[in-house]
Design a protein around this motif. Structure first.
Motif, PDB file in Angstrom:
ATOM      1  N   ARG A  87      -5.816   4.196  -3.286  1.00 12.43           N
ATOM      2  CA  ARG A  87      -7.088   3.772  -2.682  1.00 12.43           C
ATOM      3  C   ARG A  87      -7.394   2.318  -3.032  1.00 12.43           C
ATOM      4  O   ARG A  87      -7.911   1.563  -2.200  1.00 12.43           O
ATOM      5  CB  ARG A  87      -8.224   4.693  -3.153  1.00 12.43           C
ATOM      6  CG  ARG A  87      -8.155   6.097  -2.539  1.00 12.43           C
ATOM      7  CD  ARG A  87      -9.420   6.886  -2.821  1.00 12.43           C
ATOM      8  NE  ARG A  87      -9.554   7.212  -4.235  1.00 12.43           N
ATOM      9  CZ  ARG A  87      -9.051   8.306  -4.794  1.00 12.43           C
ATOM     10  NH1 ARG A  87      -8.367   9.174  -4.065  1.00 12.43           N
ATOM     11  NH2 ARG A  87      -9.234   8.552  -6.076  1.00 12.43           N
ATOM     12  N   VAL A 134       0.306  -0.744   7.373  1.00 10.89           N
ATOM     13  CA  VAL A 134      -0.834  -1.090   6.517  1.00 10.89           C
ATOM     14  C   VAL A 134      -0.506  -2.150   5.472  1.00 10.89           C
ATOM     15  O   VAL A 134      -1.410  -2.733   4.870  1.00 10.89           O
ATOM     16  CB  VAL A 134      -1.397   0.170   5.816  1.00 10.89           C
ATOM     17  CG1 VAL A 134      -1.930   1.148   6.841  1.00 10.89           C
ATOM     18  CG2 VAL A 134      -0.335   0.826   4.940  1.00 10.89           C
ATOM     19  N   VAL A 143       0.840  -1.193   0.000  1.00  9.34           N
ATOM     20  CA  VAL A 143       0.000   0.000   0.000  1.00  9.34           C
ATOM     21  C   VAL A 143       0.877   1.246   0.000  1.00  9.34           C
ATOM     22  O   VAL A 143       0.709   2.148  -0.824  1.00  9.34           O
ATOM     23  CB  VAL A 143      -0.945   0.012   1.223  1.00  9.34           C
ATOM     24  CG1 VAL A 143      -1.772   1.297   1.246  1.00  9.34           C
ATOM     25  CG2 VAL A 143      -1.845  -1.218   1.219  1.00  9.34           C
ATOM     26  N   ARG A 148      -5.293   0.181  -0.700  1.00 10.78           N
ATOM     27  CA  ARG A 148      -5.827   0.122   0.657  1.00 10.78           C
ATOM     28  C   ARG A 148      -7.019  -0.831   0.719  1.00 10.78           C
ATOM     29  O   ARG A 148      -7.150  -1.626   1.655  1.00 10.78           O
ATOM     30  CB  ARG A 148      -6.238   1.520   1.125  1.00 10.78           C
ATOM     31  CG  ARG A 148      -5.067   2.409   1.469  1.00 10.78           C
ATOM     32  CD  ARG A 148      -5.521   3.760   2.012  1.00 10.78           C
ATOM     33  NE  ARG A 148      -6.215   3.614   3.283  1.00 10.78           N
ATOM     34  CZ  ARG A 148      -5.615   3.557   4.470  1.00 10.78           C
ATOM     35  NH1 ARG A 148      -4.297   3.623   4.553  1.00 10.78           N
ATOM     36  NH2 ARG A 148      -6.317   3.446   5.584  1.00 10.78           N
TER      37      ARG A 148
END
Length: 377
Positions: A62, A138, A52, A65
């Motif tokens: 996006r 993440v 990410v 994610r």
């Protein structure tokens, strides 16, 4: 009698499987057709690193994610182990530190933190020429060699997705797919051919100037220490657009060109991930051609391992395996085309299929079935 499906997916790589998952979750009857008996292409010849942090700002970031969120949702039910979480992106030069500090000021830095070199003992065993590092929470890593077949098996067991393997797709038209095992009827078709640029809809690939990229990778023996997260270095900062498109990247690129021109010439950047057995997957390089040669070069591997030694401050462990892989490559993240009604051609052209395919597939399936944005999520 011809079989009828709501969706036929051509290609059982991660991009095809992502579309099958999204449609199956919507209750669609899905079949996936693939010419190989098992996963054999780019989807299993990579790091399994769901990246990410550093993806191109905006739409691609996006998608990444969202894709990481989907991996987290399905990993347990599908029996897929998340082997590592996070990222440690080291800065070996002041210019890299400056660039990462600028990155931390953007919206893309959610979940990211800067650490000075003395704070990295738990993240970077055997620390070498490192000024500090950006860490992220993440990103995640799966073992792609096992994750892709387990995802296929779970789609079949949990959602009734059908698979036709060792079957070639000969032609696609609205409502019908001709295969070497007979014809299939379908309300919709998604063609995910990876880097096969000539069998189906070659004019679309030619118009988009899609070529192929060859990479070299290695598996190293267990070094006797453990990495809690994937590791990258300065070279990645000029390849990943989330960093490379920031103005501060220019100074780093100039210094790398002066100090590591051979690495840039061969498109080398360092990614190091670790498996449950302790072995390290290390790479990679980037060479472009319509048909890349299948041969790995020792001098290219040596440059990758040289960067490894600089980051970890020690000689790399013995090489256990070497391999090459290829993927479709073009400007931009992906090619998504509608060659005919109710047919979509989808190829990720940035080498980020594992990182972004689930998010992309939700967009494509929503459009294909006339759903409101977000309904396919």
């Amino acid at each position: 009698m011809e079989q009828h499906f709501d969706l036929v997916v051509v290609g059982a790589g991660i991009v095809g499987l992502a579309h099958a998952l999204v449609a199956a979750r919507l209750g669609k009857r899905v079949v996936v057709v693939d010419r190989d008996a098992q996963a054999n292409g780019a989807s299993v010849r990579n790091f399994g690193f769901v990246t990410v942090t550093g993806q191109a700002r905006g739409e691609v970031w996006r998608r990444a994610r969202r894709s990481a969120a989907v991996w987290n949702e399905i990993a347990g039910p599908a029996g897929i182990e998340i082997v590592q979480r996070g990222l440690t992106l080291v800065a070996r030069r002041p210019e890299a530190r400056t660039l990462l500090q600028a990155f931390l000021e953007t919206e893309m830095a959610e979940g990211c933190t800067w650490h000075e070199a003395g704070q990295l003992a738990n993240r970077l065993p055997g620390q070498g020429e490192v000024l500090g590092a950006l860490t992220s929470s993440v990103d995640l890593r799966v073992d792609s060699r096992s994750a892709v077949p387990r995802l296929s098996a779970w789609l079949q067991a949990a959602y009734g997705v059908s698979f036709l393997r060792s079957v070639a797709v000969l032609a696609v038209e609205t409502g019908r797919v001709e295969t070497s095992a007979g014809a299939l009827r379908a309300d919709s078709v998604v063609v995910c051919p990876g880097d096969d640029l000539v069998t189906l809809f070659p004019d679309h690939f030619a118009k988009a100037e899609v070529t192929r990229c060859k990479l070299q990778m290695m598996r190293l023996a267990d070094p006797g220490w453990r990495l809690p997260s994937a590791v990258m270095s300065d070279l990645g900062l000029v390849r990943y657009l989330g960093y490379a498109e920031l103005p501060e990247s220019a100074a780093l690129r100039a210094r790398l060109q002066a100090e590591q021109p051979a690495h840039l010439q061969h498109g080398i950047h360092l990614i190091v991930v670790q498996g449950a057995d302790g072995s390290l997957v290390v790479g990679d390089s980037h060479h472009y051609a319509p048909t890349p040669d299948p041969f790995g070069r020792e001098d290219v591997d040596a440059l990758i391992l040289e960067e490894f030694a600089k980051v970890f401050g020690q000689a790399p462990p013995p090489v256990l395996e070497r391999w090459t892989g290829t993927y479709a490559s073009a400007a931009g993240h992906s090619l998504v085309a509608a060659p005919m009604p109710h047919v979509r051609l989808v190829t990720v052209t940035s080498g980020t299929g594992a990182s972004t395919a689930f998010g992309l597939a939700e967009e494509v399936v929503a459009g294909l079935f006339d759903l409101s944005p977000g309904v396919a999520a």
